[in-house]
Design a protein around this motif. Structure first.
Motif, short mmCIF file in Angstrom:
data_model
loop_
_atom_site.label_atom_id
_atom_site.label_comp_id
_atom_site.label_asym_id
_atom_site.label_seq_id
_atom_site.Cartn_x
_atom_site.Cartn_y
_atom_site.Cartn_z
N ALA A 96 6.20 22.00 1.23
CA ALA A 96 7.63 22.24 0.96
C ALA A 96 8.57 21.46 1.78
O ALA A 96 9.67 21.02 1.00
CB ALA A 96 7.68 23.86 1.38
N ASP A 97 8.06 20.98 2.92
CA ASP A 97 9.02 20.00 3.62
C ASP A 97 8.96 18.45 3.16
O ASP A 97 9.61 17.71 3.70
CB ASP A 97 8.77 20.41 5.03
N GLY A 98 8.08 18.25 2.18
CA GLY A 98 7.92 16.86 1.67
C GLY A 98 7.06 16.13 2.73
O GLY A 98 6.75 14.60 2.33
N THR A 99 6.39 16.43 3.55
CA THR A 99 5.71 15.59 4.38
C THR A 99 4.11 15.53 3.94
O THR A 99 3.37 14.62 4.41
CB THR A 99 5.38 16.21 5.88
N ALA A 100 3.90 15.95 2.68
CA ALA A 100 2.54 15.85 2.17
C ALA A 100 2.78 15.74 0.81
O ALA A 100 3.53 16.40 -0.04
CB ALA A 100 1.63 17.18 2.40
N ASP A 101 1.77 14.83 0.10
CA ASP A 101 2.06 14.50 -1.43
C ASP A 101 1.16 15.75 -2.18
O ASP A 101 1.26 15.69 -3.43
CB ASP A 101 1.56 13.11 -1.52
N ARG A 134 -8.08 2.76 -1.23
CA ARG A 134 -7.48 1.56 -0.79
C ARG A 134 -7.28 0.48 -1.95
O ARG A 134 -6.54 -0.31 -2.24
CB ARG A 134 -7.77 0.98 0.38
N GLU A 135 -8.54 0.57 -2.92
CA GLU A 135 -8.71 -0.30 -3.94
C GLU A 135 -7.63 0.18 -5.06
O GLU A 135 -7.19 -0.87 -5.72
CB GLU A 135 -10.17 -0.18 -4.28
N GLN A 136 -7.13 1.21 -4.83
CA GLN A 136 -6.16 1.76 -5.65
C GLN A 136 -4.85 1.59 -5.27
O GLN A 136 -4.01 2.35 -5.80
CB GLN A 136 -6.65 3.29 -5.93
N ILE A 184 7.20 16.91 -9.10
CA ILE A 184 6.35 15.83 -9.98
C ILE A 184 7.15 14.97 -10.90
O ILE A 184 7.86 15.56 -11.38
CB ILE A 184 5.19 16.45 -10.90
N THR A 185 6.81 13.72 -10.58
CA THR A 185 7.73 12.50 -11.34
C THR A 185 6.71 11.63 -11.91
O THR A 185 5.50 11.86 -11.59
CB THR A 185 8.40 11.78 -10.15
N PRO A 186 7.29 10.51 -12.80
CA PRO A 186 6.18 9.86 -13.19
C PRO A 186 5.49 9.05 -12.26
O PRO A 186 4.33 8.74 -12.54
CB PRO A 186 7.26 8.92 -14.40
N GLU A 187 6.31 8.50 -11.44
CA GLU A 187 5.67 7.83 -10.44
C GLU A 187 4.67 8.48 -9.54
O GLU A 187 3.41 7.74 -9.13
CB GLU A 187 6.57 7.20 -9.35
N LEU A 188 4.57 9.75 -9.25
CA LEU A 188 3.82 10.55 -8.63
C LEU A 188 2.42 10.84 -9.67
O LEU A 188 1.09 10.74 -9.17
CB LEU A 188 4.08 11.85 -8.34
N LEU A 189 2.84 10.94 -11.05
CA LEU A 189 1.81 10.95 -11.92
C LEU A 189 0.63 9.76 -11.70
O LEU A 189 -0.33 9.95 -11.89
CB LEU A 189 2.25 11.26 -13.25
N ASP A 190 1.26 8.75 -11.72
CA ASP A 190 0.43 7.32 -11.78
C ASP A 190 -0.28 7.54 -10.45
O ASP A 190 -1.35 6.96 -10.46
CB ASP A 190 1.41 6.12 -11.60
N ALA A 191 0.29 7.75 -9.14
CA ALA A 191 -0.49 7.72 -8.17
C ALA A 191 -1.69 8.87 -8.13
O ALA A 191 -2.68 8.53 -7.60
CB ALA A 191 0.39 8.09 -6.71
N MET A 211 0.78 -1.21 -0.04
CA MET A 211 -0.01 0.02 0.07
C MET A 211 0.79 1.14 0.04
O MET A 211 1.77 1.50 1.01
CB MET A 211 -0.87 0.13 1.23
N GLN A 212 0.67 2.09 -1.08
CA GLN A 212 1.48 3.36 -1.05
C GLN A 212 0.80 4.73 -0.28
O GLN A 212 -0.05 4.81 -0.49
CB GLN A 212 1.53 3.70 -2.47
N PRO A 213 1.72 4.86 0.75
CA PRO A 213 1.30 6.18 1.57
C PRO A 213 1.21 7.20 0.62
O PRO A 213 1.91 7.65 -0.31
CB PRO A 213 2.50 6.27 2.30
N PHE A 214 -0.06 7.96 0.93
CA PHE A 214 -0.41 9.34 -0.08
C PHE A 214 -0.99 10.12 0.77
O PHE A 214 -2.25 10.16 1.17
CB PHE A 214 -1.33 8.97 -1.20
N HIS A 215 -0.33 11.04 1.26
CA HIS A 215 -0.61 12.05 2.33
C HIS A 215 -1.19 13.29 1.78
O HIS A 215 -0.66 13.99 0.88
CB HIS A 215 0.19 12.18 3.49
N LEU A 216 -2.34 13.69 2.13
CA LEU A 216 -3.05 14.91 1.98
C LEU A 216 -3.15 15.90 3.09
O LEU A 216 -3.42 15.59 4.22
CB LEU A 216 -4.35 14.72 1.65
N THR A 217 -2.66 17.28 2.80
CA THR A 217 -2.82 18.30 3.83
C THR A 217 -3.95 19.24 3.11
O THR A 217 -3.91 19.74 1.96
CB THR A 217 -1.43 19.09 3.99
N ALA A 218 -4.91 19.46 3.98
CA ALA A 218 -6.09 20.23 3.61
C ALA A 218 -6.45 21.55 4.35
O ALA A 218 -6.10 21.52 5.56
CB ALA A 218 -7.38 19.30 3.72
N THR A 219 -6.88 22.56 3.71
CA THR A 219 -7.16 23.92 4.26
C THR A 219 -8.53 23.81 5.22
O THR A 219 -8.40 24.78 5.91
CB THR A 219 -7.17 24.96 3.21
#
Length: 303
Positions: A50-55, A28-30, A199-206, A1-9
């Motif tokens: 900026a610090d990379g803790t959010a995707d 999770r299905e994805q 942004i990387t190809p791997e990130l675009l896939d996620a 399972m790939q971690p994918f962290h969201l930071t929201a306003t």
């Protein structure tokens, strides 16, 4: 399972399909383990990117727009809210209300969550031939504080989110909803974005897989009358009467709050003109300069 962290306003009903996708396991299905945090103050989302803790960050497209070519480039890859989730409240009955009625009056607008409230209302005034300078504003205070002051007699109108507005009118019979702004046309109100350079190809896939799951959440909400999942709405929004949450959700379903993860070009251009008139950008940005519809488009194809 790939971690994918969201930071929201913020935490809002107009984000409902995302909450449904989380609760029903669509991410999770994805293969995505989506987690969410909401910084206080809200602009902490930029620090998380900026610090990379959010995707990715979720918020108004006005932020990436005004930062572009001034501070940093951000790329928008998806949309969740296609309409403004605001309401105008007044005292007494709401029959016959026109935006021109606000000229010469005092309007209270919350600003703790950013500039979107004032930006949209003033754009709407201009679109309806009302000079925003003809209105007095009180907007540098917290929304709860302004709501209490409005009910206590300050100002003539109060602008807040639709859910809070209807909840206030439900509790206070001296207050009515004069306008639900969700009926006032498309704008990319809430979008997902991140720093362009990261942004990387791997990130675009996620991002594509995120959009597949989010589209499934949108479709689920559109296919289910809110009455059929009122218990889930009560759990998601415990501070609001569930009948109000059901009513707002069904209104949003009916009038186009949720469409797809793709940013509408027409809505984008309209909002860019509004941001230009508000001096947040010098000239309207071109769609492709800030939006990459690739992940959302690929998600629709895959689905």
């Amino acid at each position: 399972m790939q971690p994918f962290h969201l930071t929201a306003t913020g935490y809002n009903l107009n984000y409902l399909p995302e909450y449904i996708a989380l609760r029903h396991g669509f991410f999770r299905e994805q293969g995505l383990d989506v987690t969410v945090n909401i910084p206080v103050p809200w602009d902490g989302v930029l620090d998380k990117l900026a610090d990379g803790t959010a995707d990715m960050a979720l918020g108004g497209i006005w932020v990436p727009s005004m930062y572009r070519d001034r501070v940093k480039h951000y790329t928008v890859f998806a949309q969740i809210a296609n309409r403004s989730p605001l309401a105008i409240l007044r005292r007494g009955h709401s029959e016959g209300f026109k935006l021109a009625d606000t000229a010469g009056k005092t309007v209270l607008m919350k600003s703790g969550g950013g500039a979107s409230v004032g930006l949209f209302f003033k754009m709407l005034l201009r679109e309806n031939g009302v000079d925003p300078r003809s209105v007095d504003y009180i907007q540098d205070l917290d929304g709860v504080m302004l709501g209490n002051l409005f009910q206590g007699g300050m100002g003539d109108y109060f602008i807040t989110d639709n859910l809070s507005g209807l909840a206030m009118a439900d509790r206070n019979r001296d207050v009515s909803v004069a306008m639900q702004m969700v009926t006032e046309g498309d704008v990319p109100w809430s979008v997902y974005y991140r720093e362009t350079a990261t942004i990387t190809p791997e990130l675009l896939d996620a991002q594509k897989r995120f959009c597949i799951a989010l589209n499934k959440g949108i479709d689920w909400v559109l296919q289910h009358d809110a009455e059929s999942f009122r218990e889930e709405l009560a759990e998601l929004f415990p501070a609001v009467p569930v009948d109000v949450a059901v009513s707002v959700t069904n209104t949003f379903r009916a009038v186009g709050m949720w469409t797809s993860t793709s940013v509408s070009r027409k809505g984008f251009d309209r909002w860019q003109q509004g941001l230009t008139d508000a001096r947040l950008v010098n000239t309207p940005l071109a769609y492709e300069s800030i939006v990459d519809d690739g992940p959302a488009s690929a998600a629709q194809t895959a689905a």
